[in-house]
Design a protein around this motif. Structure first.
Motif, mmCIF file in Angstrom:
data_model
loop_
_atom_site.group_PDB
_atom_site.id
_atom_site.type_symbol
_atom_site.label_atom_id
_atom_site.label_comp_id
_atom_site.label_asym_id
_atom_site.label_seq_id
_atom_site.Cartn_x
_atom_site.Cartn_y
_atom_site.Cartn_z
ATOM 1 N N ASN A 148 -15.323 -0.918 6.287
ATOM 2 C CA ASN A 148 -13.918 -0.851 6.698
ATOM 3 C C ASN A 148 -13.003 -1.704 5.822
ATOM 4 O O ASN A 148 -11.895 -1.313 5.489
ATOM 5 C CB ASN A 148 -13.771 -1.310 8.148
ATOM 6 C CG ASN A 148 -14.270 -0.272 9.138
ATOM 7 O OD1 ASN A 148 -14.884 0.706 8.760
ATOM 8 N ND2 ASN A 148 -14.030 -0.500 10.418
ATOM 9 N N TYR A 149 -13.499 -2.896 5.476
ATOM 10 C CA TYR A 149 -12.704 -3.786 4.604
ATOM 11 C C TYR A 149 -13.657 -4.605 3.765
ATOM 12 O O TYR A 149 -14.289 -5.556 4.239
ATOM 13 C CB TYR A 149 -11.797 -4.693 5.425
ATOM 14 C CG TYR A 149 -10.807 -5.465 4.553
ATOM 15 C CD1 TYR A 149 -9.564 -4.923 4.235
ATOM 16 C CD2 TYR A 149 -11.136 -6.707 4.021
ATOM 17 C CE1 TYR A 149 -8.661 -5.605 3.430
ATOM 18 C CE2 TYR A 149 -10.245 -7.388 3.205
ATOM 19 C CZ TYR A 149 -9.015 -6.843 2.911
ATOM 20 O OH TYR A 149 -8.125 -7.517 2.101
ATOM 21 N N ALA A 150 -13.790 -4.224 2.516
ATOM 22 C CA ALA A 150 -14.627 -4.946 1.553
ATOM 23 C C ALA A 150 -13.734 -5.363 0.392
ATOM 24 O O ALA A 150 -12.887 -4.585 -0.065
ATOM 25 C CB ALA A 150 -15.768 -4.067 1.059
ATOM 26 N N ALA A 151 -13.905 -6.588 -0.084
ATOM 27 C CA ALA A 151 -12.987 -7.078 -1.110
ATOM 28 C C ALA A 151 -13.642 -8.177 -1.937
ATOM 29 O O ALA A 151 -14.671 -8.743 -1.564
ATOM 30 C CB ALA A 151 -11.716 -7.613 -0.453
ATOM 31 N N TYR A 152 -13.013 -8.471 -3.069
ATOM 32 C CA TYR A 152 -13.482 -9.569 -3.919
ATOM 33 C C TYR A 152 -12.305 -10.188 -4.636
ATOM 34 O O TYR A 152 -11.267 -9.540 -4.868
ATOM 35 C CB TYR A 152 -14.535 -9.085 -4.922
ATOM 36 C CG TYR A 152 -14.063 -7.967 -5.840
ATOM 37 C CD1 TYR A 152 -13.434 -8.267 -7.056
ATOM 38 C CD2 TYR A 152 -14.282 -6.634 -5.507
ATOM 39 C CE1 TYR A 152 -13.010 -7.253 -7.895
ATOM 40 C CE2 TYR A 152 -13.853 -5.621 -6.357
ATOM 41 C CZ TYR A 152 -13.215 -5.933 -7.543
ATOM 42 O OH TYR A 152 -12.794 -4.933 -8.385
ATOM 43 N N ALA A 153 -12.440 -11.448 -4.970
ATOM 44 C CA ALA A 153 -11.398 -12.150 -5.721
ATOM 45 C C ALA A 153 -11.573 -11.864 -7.207
ATOM 46 O O ALA A 153 -12.677 -11.623 -7.687
ATOM 47 C CB ALA A 153 -11.482 -13.653 -5.462
ATOM 48 N N VAL A 154 -10.477 -11.914 -7.934
ATOM 49 C CA VAL A 154 -10.521 -11.782 -9.389
ATOM 50 C C VAL A 154 -10.318 -13.186 -9.950
ATOM 51 O O VAL A 154 -9.276 -13.808 -9.754
ATOM 52 C CB VAL A 154 -9.416 -10.842 -9.892
ATOM 53 C CG1 VAL A 154 -9.441 -10.772 -11.418
ATOM 54 C CG2 VAL A 154 -9.592 -9.457 -9.289
ATOM 55 N N VAL A 155 -11.353 -13.694 -10.624
ATOM 56 C CA VAL A 155 -11.306 -15.069 -11.121
ATOM 57 C C VAL A 155 -11.392 -15.099 -12.634
ATOM 58 O O VAL A 155 -11.769 -14.120 -13.268
ATOM 59 C CB VAL A 155 -12.439 -15.910 -10.510
ATOM 60 C CG1 VAL A 155 -12.284 -15.982 -9.003
ATOM 61 C CG2 VAL A 155 -13.800 -15.356 -10.872
#
Length: 338
Positions: free
Chosen positions: A331-338
């Motif tokens: 439903n909600y999967a995400a990752y940070a851009v570092v």
């Protein structure tokens, strides 16, 4: 004295036998009070009032019966996972839900989200059938959020750690406590709960995240003590994956690194999960209330890391059925851009 020692030895022997039986789905009638004493010793559980202990025992007895019945079904080949009297075994469903499942909805609109450019790209093709970042060296210690509803902080911090590891081959432990204390400015509520989206926005605006050893986790909200000069990783942006697209999660875990996800952890079977591939038709995908980390996958399952200590699940991890949006994992999967 000798009677006490003998009683202790008998309890230990009994626990070994019963634990073996219940693990294999063959438990028989036994003394729940005796098992409750063993549970308290194993989990260093202490109760402030007699009433609290009585309530804990009642929940323990009810949970143990659920475990027995379920594990018999496992033994009969009717289910793919087992349950056990883990560190939540003395909690009622209500106590478990209120004490540990604190993922909140963001109060802001989705229009400002950054949609990950994965679907339709070359990253979606030639994906491996299985991958486990632990086997590649990303082995972080088991964490226990304790009674602080900080799953959002652990999920995002470890997702960033995974990307740092992918780039450098080194494990850098990042501060969950900084997120708990400081992200209230962006809508999170400390130990009362928070959202993945609010956490991303906070990290992007604040200029980075400190090391865990410089800002230690204390399982309660305190005053924000972020020191910019001690920041070790900057979050430039973040990306969310298309809703309910598990292939996109597989591509992101393969090419980006471990991915933070939201999940429905409500069912009793989730609370008491032991091992195997979790697959409960009663685990709805319509709502989510907990955050975990996808660190890998097999042909038929996802590998998730949790924040409830090593006594829960498979030493703090869980395998869950893949391909059916089990418990709303996509439903909600995400990752940070570092």
């Amino acid at each position: 004295m000798w009677k006490l020692i003998a009683l202790s030895c008998l309890w230990g022997l009994k626990y070994y036998l019963v634990a073996s039986e219940i693990k294999n789905g063959n438990s028989t009638a036994f003394d729940y009070k005796g098992e409750f004493e063993i549970f308290k010793n194993n989990n260093n559980r202490k109760y402030l009032r007699n009433y609290d202990e009585m309530r804990g025992f009642k929940a323990f007895e009810e949970n143990y019966k659920v475990i027995e019945e379920h594990n018999q079904q496992y033994q009969d080949g009717q289910t793919s996972f087992r349950l056990k009297p883990n560190n939540f075994a003395d909690m009622s469903t209500d106590g478990y839900l209120k004490g540990y499942l604190r993922l909140l909805k963001s109060h802001t609109e989705d229009s400002s989200d950054n949609i990950a450019e994965i679907v339709g790209s070359p990253l979606m093709t030639n994906l491996p059938e299985s991958l486990d970042w632990r086997q590649k060296g990303f082995r972080t210690p088991p964490h226990n959020q304790q009674t602080c509803g900080s799953c959002y902080a652990f999920s995002i911090a470890e997702s960033i750690e995974g990307q740092v590891f992918k780039r450098t081959g080194k494990i850098l432990s990042l501060s969950q406590q900084q997120i708990v204390d400081c992200s209230v400015s962006h809508g999170n509520q400390g130990c009362v709960g928070g959202s993945l989206r609010n956490t991303f926005r906070y990290l992007q605006s604040t200029g980075g995240i400190m090391r865990a050893e410089d800002y230690k986790y204390v399982s309660k909200k305190g005053k924000c003590q972020f020191v910019h000069d001690l920041s070790v990783v900057n979050v430039t942006s973040w990306a969310i994956l298309p809703t309910r697209d598990e292939q996109a999660i597989q591509a992101a875990v393969t090419h980006i690194g471990p991915v933070a996800i939201s999940i429905n952890a409500t069912p009793k079977t989730f609370q008491l999960y032991s091992d195997g591939i979790y697959d409960d038709a009663a685990c709805s995908s319509s709502s989510v209330n907990h955050a975990m980390l996808v660190i890998g996958f097999g042909k038929d399952y996802w590998i998730l890391k949790n924040w409830w200590g090593e006594l829960w699940g498979e030493s703090g991890f869980m395998r869950i059925r893949k391909g059916v949006n089990m418990c709303g994992i996509a439903n909600y999967a995400a990752y940070a851009v570092v």
